[in-house]
Design a protein around this motif. Structure first.
Motif, mmCIF file in Angstrom:
data_model
loop_
_atom_site.group_PDB
_atom_site.id
_atom_site.type_symbol
_atom_site.label_atom_id
_atom_site.label_comp_id
_atom_site.label_asym_id
_atom_site.label_seq_id
_atom_site.Cartn_x
_atom_site.Cartn_y
_atom_site.Cartn_z
ATOM 1 N N HIS A 32 42.137 -1.949 36.098
ATOM 2 C CA HIS A 32 41.221 -2.307 37.183
ATOM 3 C C HIS A 32 41.428 -1.369 38.360
ATOM 4 O O HIS A 32 42.538 -1.241 38.878
ATOM 5 C CB HIS A 32 41.450 -3.756 37.624
ATOM 6 C CG HIS A 32 41.222 -4.739 36.518
ATOM 7 N ND1 HIS A 32 39.976 -4.999 36.002
ATOM 8 C CD2 HIS A 32 42.089 -5.501 35.808
ATOM 9 C CE1 HIS A 32 40.073 -5.882 35.030
ATOM 10 N NE2 HIS A 32 41.353 -6.209 34.890
ATOM 11 N N ASP A 69 39.947 -4.416 43.328
ATOM 12 C CA ASP A 69 40.278 -5.832 43.291
ATOM 13 C C ASP A 69 39.013 -6.635 42.990
ATOM 14 O O ASP A 69 37.939 -6.335 43.491
ATOM 15 C CB ASP A 69 40.857 -6.239 44.649
ATOM 16 C CG ASP A 69 41.593 -7.549 44.587
ATOM 17 O OD1 ASP A 69 41.539 -8.220 43.551
ATOM 18 O OD2 ASP A 69 42.240 -7.888 45.594
ATOM 19 N N HIS A 70 39.136 -7.654 42.159
ATOM 20 C CA HIS A 70 37.978 -8.463 41.788
ATOM 21 C C HIS A 70 37.709 -9.597 42.760
ATOM 22 O O HIS A 70 36.691 -10.259 42.665
ATOM 23 C CB HIS A 70 38.153 -9.029 40.378
ATOM 24 C CG HIS A 70 38.055 -7.984 39.319
ATOM 25 N ND1 HIS A 70 36.878 -7.360 39.001
ATOM 26 C CD2 HIS A 70 38.994 -7.443 38.518
ATOM 27 C CE1 HIS A 70 37.082 -6.483 38.039
ATOM 28 N NE2 HIS A 70 38.364 -6.511 37.732
ATOM 29 N N GLY A 90 41.225 -1.328 30.235
ATOM 30 C CA GLY A 90 41.386 -2.492 31.095
ATOM 31 C C GLY A 90 42.143 -2.261 32.384
ATOM 32 O O GLY A 90 42.655 -3.212 32.970
ATOM 33 N N SER A 106 38.579 2.139 32.351
ATOM 34 C CA SER A 106 37.808 0.941 32.052
ATOM 35 C C SER A 106 37.991 0.503 30.601
ATOM 36 O O SER A 106 38.113 -0.689 30.308
ATOM 37 C CB SER A 106 36.336 1.197 32.341
ATOM 38 O OG SER A 106 35.545 0.112 31.942
#
Length: 94
Positions: free
Chosen positions: A56, A59-60, A54, A51
């Motif tokens: 991920h 999935d956002h 960065g 985190s």
């Protein structure tokens, strides 16, 4: 693969290993283990470091997350609620 992504994220942000370790509150040795993909570091620490640089993990896109959740729910309903090892019968015939 996760360790390599963390190392790449650290390099992209211009952080030294010591700076990232300090931010995460871990030793440089632990960070090195994480970046090498060693199984020793706790998963929560690995997620925290990911985190910070960065990486991920999920999935956002909300619709894709809902699709994955639905598939997992379907799969979990098909799997047994608990897993037990078969009991071996004792062979006491001498």
């Amino acid at each position: 693969m996760l360790g390599k992504l963390i190392r790449a994220g650290r390099a992209e942000r211009g952080l030294t290993a010591q700076e990232l370790a300090d931010r995460a509150g871990i030793s440089r040795t632990t960070l090195s283990s994480i970046e090498k993909g060693a199984p020793g570091p706790e998963i929560g620490i690995v997620f925290e470091v990911a985190s910070l640089v960065g990486v991920h993990l999920f999935d956002h896109d909300e619709s894709r997350l809902q699709l994955h959740r639905a598939r997992l729910d379907e799969k979990l309903t098909l799997l047994p609620k608990s897993v037990r090892r078969p009991v071996k019968e004792v062979d006491d015939d001498f």
